[in-house]
Design a protein around this motif. Structure first.
Motif, PDB file in Angstrom:
ATOM      1  N   ASP A  69     -26.555  13.487  16.550  1.00 51.27           N
ATOM      2  CA  ASP A  69     -25.696  14.660  16.707  1.00 51.27           C
ATOM      3  C   ASP A  69     -25.224  14.992  15.283  1.00 51.27           C
ATOM      4  OD1 ASP A  69     -24.021  16.510  17.803  1.00 51.27           O
ATOM      5  OD2 ASP A  69     -22.558  15.056  18.577  1.00 51.27           O
ATOM      6  N   VAL A  70     -25.732  16.083  14.703  1.00 52.54           N
ATOM      7  CA  VAL A  70     -25.603  16.281  13.254  1.00 52.54           C
ATOM      8  C   VAL A  70     -24.515  17.305  12.890  1.00 52.54           C
ATOM      9  CG1 VAL A  70     -26.882  16.679  11.118  1.00 52.54           C
ATOM     10  CG2 VAL A  70     -28.091  15.830  13.131  1.00 52.54           C
ATOM     11  N   TYR A  71     -23.644  16.887  11.989  1.00 51.90           N
ATOM     12  CA  TYR A  71     -22.549  17.717  11.469  1.00 51.90           C
ATOM     13  C   TYR A  71     -22.693  17.830   9.953  1.00 51.90           C
ATOM     14  CZ  TYR A  71     -20.188  16.867  15.930  1.00 51.90           C
ATOM     15  OH  TYR A  71     -19.881  16.806  17.260  1.00 51.90           O
ATOM     16  N   ALA A  72     -22.136  18.891   9.393  1.00 52.14           N
ATOM     17  CA  ALA A  72     -22.162  18.995   7.928  1.00 52.14           C
ATOM     18  C   ALA A  72     -20.953  19.768   7.425  1.00 52.14           C
ATOM     19  CB  ALA A  72     -23.444  19.686   7.451  1.00 52.14           C
ATOM     20  N   TYR A  73     -20.597  19.459   6.178  1.00 52.83           N
ATOM     21  CA  TYR A  73     -19.593  20.264   5.477  1.00 52.83           C
ATOM     22  C   TYR A  73     -20.069  20.455   4.041  1.00 52.83           C
ATOM     23  CZ  TYR A  73     -15.572  21.929   3.004  1.00 52.83           C
ATOM     24  OH  TYR A  73     -14.761  22.702   2.207  1.00 52.83           O
ATOM     25  N   ASP A  74     -19.959  21.702   3.592  1.00 56.45           N
ATOM     26  CA  ASP A  74     -20.289  22.010   2.209  1.00 56.45           C
ATOM     27  C   ASP A  74     -19.348  23.112   1.749  1.00 56.45           C
ATOM     28  OD1 ASP A  74     -21.459  23.170  -0.164  1.00 56.45           O
ATOM     29  OD2 ASP A  74     -23.335  22.172   0.363  1.00 56.45           O
ATOM     30  N   ALA A  75     -18.575  22.815   0.715  1.00 53.97           N
ATOM     31  CA  ALA A  75     -17.576  23.773   0.220  1.00 53.97           C
ATOM     32  C   ALA A  75     -18.227  25.071  -0.261  1.00 53.97           C
ATOM     33  CB  ALA A  75     -16.792  23.131  -0.923  1.00 53.97           C
ATOM     34  N   PHE A  76     -19.526  25.006  -0.590  1.00 50.93           N
ATOM     35  CA  PHE A  76     -20.186  26.190  -1.160  1.00 50.93           C
ATOM     36  C   PHE A  76     -21.242  26.804  -0.251  1.00 50.93           C
ATOM     37  CE2 PHE A  76     -18.802  23.278  -4.492  1.00 50.93           C
ATOM     38  CZ  PHE A  76     -17.943  24.112  -5.206  1.00 50.93           C
ATOM     39  N   THR A 108     -13.963  18.353   4.473  1.00 51.55           N
ATOM     40  CA  THR A 108     -14.426  16.975   4.296  1.00 51.55           C
ATOM     41  C   THR A 108     -13.642  16.058   5.232  1.00 51.55           C
ATOM     42  OG1 THR A 108     -14.942  17.427   1.995  1.00 51.55           O
ATOM     43  CG2 THR A 108     -14.693  15.127   2.581  1.00 51.55           C
ATOM     44  N   ALA A 109     -12.340  16.295   5.334  1.00 52.83           N
ATOM     45  CA  ALA A 109     -11.493  15.454   6.199  1.00 52.83           C
ATOM     46  C   ALA A 109     -11.974  15.534   7.650  1.00 52.83           C
ATOM     47  CB  ALA A 109     -10.033  15.901   6.080  1.00 52.83           C
ATOM     48  N   ASP A 110     -12.324  16.728   8.109  1.00 49.54           N
ATOM     49  CA  ASP A 110     -12.818  16.886   9.486  1.00 49.54           C
ATOM     50  C   ASP A 110     -14.125  16.128   9.698  1.00 49.54           C
ATOM     51  OD1 ASP A 110     -10.725  18.400  10.229  1.00 49.54           O
ATOM     52  OD2 ASP A 110     -11.777  20.330  10.249  1.00 49.54           O
ATOM     53  N   LEU A 111     -14.972  16.160   8.671  1.00 50.37           N
ATOM     54  CA  LEU A 111     -16.274  15.476   8.780  1.00 50.37           C
ATOM     55  C   LEU A 111     -16.070  13.967   8.977  1.00 50.37           C
ATOM     56  CD1 LEU A 111     -19.320  16.471   8.464  1.00 50.37           C
ATOM     57  CD2 LEU A 111     -19.224  15.381   6.225  1.00 50.37           C
ATOM     58  N   PHE A 112     -15.204  13.387   8.165  1.00 44.35           N
ATOM     59  CA  PHE A 112     -14.951  11.944   8.254  1.00 44.35           C
ATOM     60  C   PHE A 112     -14.275  11.589   9.573  1.00 44.35           C
ATOM     61  CE2 PHE A 112     -16.088   9.607   4.370  1.00 44.35           C
ATOM     62  CZ  PHE A 112     -16.540  10.651   3.577  1.00 44.35           C
ATOM     63  N   LYS A 113     -13.351  12.444  10.028  1.00 47.85           N
ATOM     64  CA  LYS A 113     -12.651  12.176  11.291  1.00 47.85           C
ATOM     65  C   LYS A 113     -13.610  12.217  12.479  1.00 47.85           C
ATOM     66  CE  LYS A 113      -8.649  14.390  10.372  1.00 47.85           C
ATOM     67  NZ  LYS A 113      -8.091  15.725  10.421  1.00 47.85           N
ATOM     68  N   ILE A 118     -13.976  10.218  -2.494  1.00 48.13           N
ATOM     69  CA  ILE A 118     -14.193   9.536  -1.216  1.00 48.13           C
ATOM     70  C   ILE A 118     -13.270   8.317  -1.220  1.00 48.13           C
ATOM     71  CG2 ILE A 118     -15.933   8.529   0.333  1.00 48.13           C
ATOM     72  CD1 ILE A 118     -16.248  11.590  -0.366  1.00 48.13           C
ATOM     73  N   ASN A 119     -12.099   8.523  -0.633  1.00 41.55           N
ATOM     74  CA  ASN A 119     -11.025   7.546  -0.790  1.00 41.55           C
ATOM     75  C   ASN A 119     -10.681   6.859   0.535  1.00 41.55           C
ATOM     76  OD1 ASN A 119      -9.681   9.527   0.636  1.00 41.55           O
ATOM     77  ND2 ASN A 119      -8.723  10.404  -1.192  1.00 41.55           N
ATOM     78  N   PHE A 120      -9.706   5.979   0.463  1.00 43.96           N
ATOM     79  CA  PHE A 120      -9.321   5.196   1.645  1.00 43.96           C
ATOM     80  C   PHE A 120      -8.877   6.095   2.792  1.00 43.96           C
ATOM     81  CE2 PHE A 120      -6.119   2.913   4.175  1.00 43.96           C
ATOM     82  CZ  PHE A 120      -6.918   1.885   4.654  1.00 43.96           C
ATOM     83  N   GLU A 121      -8.117   7.132   2.454  1.00 39.95           N
ATOM     84  CA  GLU A 121      -7.605   8.033   3.500  1.00 39.95           C
ATOM     85  C   GLU A 121      -8.755   8.635   4.318  1.00 39.95           C
ATOM     86  OE1 GLU A 121      -5.101  11.112   1.880  1.00 39.95           O
ATOM     87  OE2 GLU A 121      -4.866  12.014   3.864  1.00 39.95           O
ATOM     88  N   LEU A 122      -9.769   9.098   3.615  1.00 39.68           N
ATOM     89  CA  LEU A 122     -10.924   9.685   4.312  1.00 39.68           C
ATOM     90  C   LEU A 122     -11.664   8.624   5.125  1.00 39.68           C
ATOM     91  CD1 LEU A 122     -12.679  11.994   1.674  1.00 39.68           C
ATOM     92  CD2 LEU A 122     -11.559  12.717   3.789  1.00 39.68           C
ATOM     93  N   MET A 123     -12.002   7.522   4.466  1.00 39.01           N
ATOM     94  CA  MET A 123     -12.829   6.501   5.137  1.00 39.01           C
ATOM     95  C   MET A 123     -12.098   5.886   6.322  1.00 39.01           C
ATOM     96  SD  MET A 123     -14.949   4.683   2.017  1.00 39.01           S
ATOM     97  CE  MET A 123     -13.699   4.583   0.750  1.00 39.01           C
ATOM     98  N   SER A 124     -10.784   5.689   6.177  1.00 42.21           N
ATOM     99  CA  SER A 124     -10.044   5.022   7.257  1.00 42.21           C
ATOM    100  C   SER A 124      -9.831   5.947   8.451  1.00 42.21           C
ATOM    101  CB  SER A 124      -8.706   4.485   6.744  1.00 42.21           C
ATOM    102  OG  SER A 124      -7.931   5.558   6.268  1.00 42.21           O
TER     103      SER A 124
END
Ligand code: 3PG
Length: 307
Positions: free
Chosen positions: A158-165, A182-187, A206-212
């Protein structure tokens, strides 16, 4: 005679060098090779009389440009050009190009090589999981990201993507779900594959907040650049989330520590392997040679990355 230097610490496949030679010599130029060099002085020496240089992740900085008195063009046979000091190149009146898209399938295939390895618990004999039905998040929908999406659909993901550009409708045309950040993608996604370049904005992003925020059984696969990871955040994530796996083609500085502590959840390829296929070497290497000939003969700057 015009001299084209191929300076690759990590050499191209021999068949790619043969193809590069045919293009260069076919244009009436001379080809010089500097492979697997062990010291920067060898590069400084080799660039002295080169008019054009083909590189991979090799560092082209001000000292190299100072030494390369005859240099007109550097082509990075590949996508990311964070290894070239663009401002210094511009100051030296040197054109810098990349060869976008030429090695992207190779990198995308490695993502799945590493993902299967990870979900099958590094082939340790225990029951793993499958990729089918899992949510895969692709961070940056460029040439590699698009190839990852194509292959992921073959796996039934089930494929999702985010690209700012890249606008959402372009992403969704490929049957991929676009998310807003990016936050939505990780969540949303249990597996996230990174395809962002290393820039001032993305370094350490790509920090702890995103990964966690990732769902249980999370995996981050990095075939992009080591600099985009906040290594302190990665270390914390590995420590606090025993369900989390990090697999990478570009080892972080804390590689030895992670390997020792988490042999069943951390994996780094011994050498950056993403673009190491004959096909990718042929595509990127020959494209680089052709771009050099077209630039020197016709002034074509289509793939120029420094203005
Ligand atoms: C790229 O930016 O094209 C890839 O990271 C491949 O890099 P490499 O040529 O050093 O393997």
């Amino acid at each position: 005679m015009t001299k084209v230097l191929v300076a690759t610490d990590k050499p191209f496949a021999a068949i790619a060098v043969k193809g590069i030679r045919e293009v260069v010599e076919g244009a009436g130029y001379e080809l010089a090779l500097l492979e697997k060099y062990t010291d920067k002085s060898q590069l400084l020496d080799a660039v002295k009389d080169a008019n054009a240089v083909i590189i991979r992740s090799d560092i082209i900085d001000a000292p190299v440009l100072d030494a390369a008195k005859e240099l007109k063009i550097v082509v990075r046979a590949g996508a990311g050009y964070d290894n070239v000091d663009l401002a210094a190149a511009t100051a030296h009146n040197v054109c810098v190009m990349n060869t976008p898209g030429q090695n992207s399938n190779a990198v995308a295939e490695l993502v799945f090589g590493m993902l299967v390895y990870a979900v099958r618990n590094f082939y340790n004999g225990t029951s793993g999981t499958e990729l089918m039905g899992k949510k895969l998040g692709i961070l940056a929908y460029g040439n590699v990201g698009r190839n990852v999406a194509r292959i992921a659909k073959g796996f039934g993901m089930d494929v999702y993507a985010y690209d700012a550009f890249c606008p959402a409708d372009v992403i969704e045309k490929d049957g991929v779900k676009a998310v807003a950040s990016t936050a939505d993608l990780f969540k949303t996604c249990q597996i996230v594959s990174l395809h962002i370049p290393a820039t001032a904005e993305t370094k350490g992003s790509i920090n702890f907040e995103l990964m966690s925020s990732m769902p249980k059984g999370a995996i981050v696969v990095n075939t992009a650049r080591k600099e985009v990871i906040d290594e302190a955040g990665l270390a914390k994530m590995m420590e606090e989330r025993p369900d989390f796996k990090y697999i990478t083609d570009i080892k972080p500085a804390i590689d030895a520590d992670l390997t020792a502590k988490y042999p069943d959840r951390y994996f780094g390829t011994p050498k950056k392997m993403g673009a190491q296929t004959a096909e990718a070497n042929i595509n990127a290497g020959i494209a680089a040679a052709k771009q050099i000939v077209d630039f020197l003969q016709n002034g074509n700057e289509k793939f120029r990355v420094n203005k």
